[in-house]
Scaffold this motif. Sequence first.
Motif, PDB file in Angstrom:
ATOM      1  N   ASP A  12       0.836  -1.204   0.000  1.00 42.98           N
ATOM      2  CA  ASP A  12       0.000   0.000   0.000  1.00 42.98           C
ATOM      3  C   ASP A  12       0.871   1.255   0.000  1.00 42.98           C
ATOM      4  OD1 ASP A  12      -2.406  -1.373  -0.028  1.00 42.98           O
ATOM      5  OD2 ASP A  12      -2.500  -1.530   2.152  1.00 42.98           O
ATOM      6  N   GLN A  13       1.945   1.210   0.785  1.00 41.46           N
ATOM      7  CA  GLN A  13       2.859   2.355   0.832  1.00 41.46           C
ATOM      8  C   GLN A  13       3.557   2.593  -0.499  1.00 41.46           C
ATOM      9  OE1 GLN A  13       5.327   1.142   4.279  1.00 41.46           O
ATOM     10  NE2 GLN A  13       4.937   3.201   5.064  1.00 41.46           N
ATOM     11  N   GLY A  14       3.805   1.520  -1.214  1.00 48.89           N
ATOM     12  CA  GLY A  14       4.606   1.628  -2.424  1.00 48.89           C
ATOM     13  C   GLY A  14       3.846   1.938  -3.696  1.00 48.89           C
ATOM     14  N   LEU A  15       2.510   2.019  -3.631  1.00 47.18           N
ATOM     15  CA  LEU A  15       1.721   2.211  -4.840  1.00 47.18           C
ATOM     16  C   LEU A  15       2.110   3.477  -5.610  1.00 47.18           C
ATOM     17  CD1 LEU A  15      -1.824   1.088  -3.640  1.00 47.18           C
ATOM     18  CD2 LEU A  15      -0.404  -0.032  -5.361  1.00 47.18           C
ATOM     19  N   ASP A  16       2.251   4.610  -4.888  1.00 41.14           N
ATOM     20  CA  ASP A  16       2.597   5.860  -5.564  1.00 41.14           C
ATOM     21  C   ASP A  16       3.967   5.780  -6.215  1.00 41.14           C
ATOM     22  OD1 ASP A  16       0.221   7.076  -4.960  1.00 41.14           O
ATOM     23  OD2 ASP A  16       0.953   8.152  -3.211  1.00 41.14           O
ATOM     24  N   ALA A  17       4.922   5.159  -5.514  1.00 37.57           N
ATOM     25  CA  ALA A  17       6.277   5.050  -6.050  1.00 37.57           C
ATOM     26  C   ALA A  17       6.302   4.193  -7.309  1.00 37.57           C
ATOM     27  CB  ALA A  17       7.221   4.471  -4.993  1.00 37.57           C
ATOM     28  N   VAL A  18       5.523   3.113  -7.318  1.00 35.52           N
ATOM     29  CA  VAL A  18       5.475   2.239  -8.490  1.00 35.52           C
ATOM     30  C   VAL A  18       4.833   2.967  -9.671  1.00 35.52           C
ATOM     31  CG1 VAL A  18       4.410   0.152  -9.446  1.00 35.52           C
ATOM     32  CG2 VAL A  18       5.514   0.087  -7.204  1.00 35.52           C
ATOM     33  N   VAL A  83      11.486  -2.037 -17.835  1.00 38.27           N
ATOM     34  CA  VAL A  83      10.700  -2.025 -16.598  1.00 38.27           C
ATOM     35  C   VAL A  83      11.345  -2.926 -15.553  1.00 38.27           C
ATOM     36  CG1 VAL A  83       8.496  -2.713 -15.566  1.00 38.27           C
ATOM     37  CG2 VAL A  83       8.526  -1.410 -17.695  1.00 38.27           C
ATOM     38  N   ALA A  84      11.723  -4.135 -15.949  1.00 39.61           N
ATOM     39  CA  ALA A  84      12.343  -5.081 -15.010  1.00 39.61           C
ATOM     40  C   ALA A  84      13.629  -4.507 -14.423  1.00 39.61           C
ATOM     41  CB  ALA A  84      12.626  -6.404 -15.716  1.00 39.61           C
ATOM     42  N   GLN A  85      14.467  -3.914 -15.259  1.00 39.85           N
ATOM     43  CA  GLN A  85      15.729  -3.336 -14.788  1.00 39.85           C
ATOM     44  C   GLN A  85      15.478  -2.156 -13.859  1.00 39.85           C
ATOM     45  OE1 GLN A  85      18.120  -2.405 -18.210  1.00 39.85           O
ATOM     46  NE2 GLN A  85      18.409  -4.551 -18.797  1.00 39.85           N
ATOM     47  N   SER A  86      14.492  -1.328 -14.205  1.00 34.37           N
ATOM     48  CA  SER A  86      14.212  -0.150 -13.399  1.00 34.37           C
ATOM     49  C   SER A  86      13.726  -0.524 -11.999  1.00 34.37           C
ATOM     50  CB  SER A  86      13.161   0.718 -14.106  1.00 34.37           C
ATOM     51  OG  SER A  86      12.923   1.896 -13.382  1.00 34.37           O
ATOM     52  N   PHE A  87      12.855  -1.550 -11.921  1.00 35.08           N
ATOM     53  CA  PHE A  87      12.348  -1.938 -10.601  1.00 35.08           C
ATOM     54  C   PHE A  87      13.388  -2.736  -9.814  1.00 35.08           C
ATOM     55  CE2 PHE A  87       8.264  -0.749 -12.421  1.00 35.08           C
ATOM     56  CZ  PHE A  87       7.750  -0.023 -11.361  1.00 35.08           C
ATOM     57  N   ALA A  88      14.273  -3.431 -10.497  1.00 33.20           N
ATOM     58  CA  ALA A  88      15.378  -4.080  -9.796  1.00 33.20           C
ATOM     59  C   ALA A  88      16.271  -3.023  -9.149  1.00 33.20           C
ATOM     60  CB  ALA A  88      16.180  -4.936 -10.770  1.00 33.20           C
ATOM     61  N   LYS A  89      16.495  -1.944  -9.860  1.00 29.98           N
ATOM     62  CA  LYS A  89      17.296  -0.843  -9.322  1.00 29.98           C
ATOM     63  C   LYS A  89      16.572  -0.155  -8.168  1.00 29.98           C
ATOM     64  CE  LYS A  89      19.550   3.479 -10.666  1.00 29.98           C
ATOM     65  NZ  LYS A  89      19.788   4.448 -11.784  1.00 29.98           N
ATOM     66  N   LEU A  90      15.257   0.082  -8.340  1.00 32.19           N
ATOM     67  CA  LEU A  90      14.473   0.733  -7.292  1.00 32.19           C
ATOM     68  C   LEU A  90      14.493  -0.083  -6.011  1.00 32.19           C
ATOM     69  CD1 LEU A  90      12.530   2.983  -6.398  1.00 32.19           C
ATOM     70  CD2 LEU A  90      10.643   1.628  -7.350  1.00 32.19           C
ATOM     71  N   LYS A  91      14.469  -1.410  -6.136  1.00 30.18           N
ATOM     72  CA  LYS A  91      14.460  -2.273  -4.951  1.00 30.18           C
ATOM     73  C   LYS A  91      15.738  -2.119  -4.140  1.00 30.18           C
ATOM     74  CE  LYS A  91      13.224  -6.950  -3.537  1.00 30.18           C
ATOM     75  NZ  LYS A  91      12.776  -8.288  -3.973  1.00 30.18           N
ATOM     76  N   GLN A  92      16.833  -1.752  -4.789  1.00 29.72           N
ATOM     77  CA  GLN A  92      18.114  -1.588  -4.107  1.00 29.72           C
ATOM     78  C   GLN A  92      18.261  -0.208  -3.462  1.00 29.72           C
ATOM     79  OE1 GLN A  92      20.973  -2.425  -7.157  1.00 29.72           O
ATOM     80  NE2 GLN A  92      20.492  -4.606  -7.250  1.00 29.72           N
ATOM     81  N   GLU A  93      17.384   0.722  -3.839  1.00 35.26           N
ATOM     82  CA  GLU A  93      17.487   2.079  -3.318  1.00 35.26           C
ATOM     83  C   GLU A  93      16.822   2.185  -1.954  1.00 35.26           C
ATOM     84  OE1 GLU A  93      15.749   4.606  -6.241  1.00 35.26           O
ATOM     85  OE2 GLU A  93      17.213   4.107  -7.793  1.00 35.26           O
ATOM     86  N   ASP A  94      17.339   3.063  -1.124  1.00 38.44           N
ATOM     87  CA  ASP A  94      16.761   3.323   0.195  1.00 38.44           C
ATOM     88  C   ASP A  94      15.778   4.478   0.066  1.00 38.44           C
ATOM     89  OD1 ASP A  94      16.103   3.593   2.821  1.00 38.44           O
ATOM     90  OD2 ASP A  94      18.051   4.383   3.468  1.00 38.44           O
TER      91      ASP A  94
END
Length: 326
Positions: A12-18, A83-94
């Motif tokens: 729920d928290q991540g919806l806007d970021a996605v 898309v896959a690469q971008s979200f893999a990168k986002l997952k590593q970000e704080d």
Amino acid sequence: MKWIEITVFTTDQGLDAVCARLDMLGIAQTVVEQSRESIEAFLKDTAKYWDYADLDELVSGNCPCVKAYVADVAENKGIVEAVAQSFAKLKQEDVGIDLGSLLVVTRMTDDEDWANNWKLYYKPLKIGDKLLIRPSWEEAEPDGRIVLSLDPGMAFGTGSHHTTRMCLELLERAVRPGIKAMDLGCGSGILSIAALLLGAREAVGVDIDPIAEKIVCENAAMNGIGTDRYRVLIGNLLEDAQLVEEICKSRYEVVTANIVASVIVELCKTVQRLIAPGGRFIASGIIRNRLDDVLTALGAHGFTVFEVRYAEDWCAVLAEPRGTCL
């Protein structure tokens, strides 16, 4: 036509970021799915498309997902990997919030599947002081407002997203009777059709997606607007010099661009040529952390910014050629 359905699992928290990350990748047409039952059914139905064994982890706590749709055409071949690469990168970000798994699932779907899913989320919507956006399949009382009937089909733009809503609110102030309007990245045609209903004499829409032409013409006709007042051009304004020369043969009192910040920055030079003296440029689709880039580009190309609107992480800008005033 076949379409690529891209689903990103989050929280729920991540919806806007996605949604913001998809928009930055040029995918603005999204649907949020939060029902545990429908998500579980989707996962079981798409098991052959992905490699993830534990369904319970994804659906626990009604784990939501965001679905996006892009046409299965040659130009979009690299978008799934991007898309896959971008979200893999986002997952590593704080980013300071729990974004969940950010698992990306893709599958092929048909026009009918997408249209039926989208209609569940699209309802009549009052915007600003004058407009009522009405889906073609819904009834709505105008209550003194100008009714804009719309079927977005596979194109972006219903008025429900913050970026489109802010554009429409600014259009109400910018449009004067008899003006000419230009919409860069017209999608469903919502902004340029609104400009015509608000009093513009004629409008031109430009979009990179070939399907936009058919959808825009159908939406215009639905609102009593013919090809004598509205035409659509298809092409990439960042690469097609001939298209740029074509649209710059005329000047427009209102120019809109509800795209993404990086494209708006690149388009500022073209808008400088397009806009009439005293005209108004409305730019939206700008994620907040890219606003300064857009403001800098506008300033460098002779624009004065008169207003910036904010809605959650999104921004819209109203600007004019330097030396003019509201």
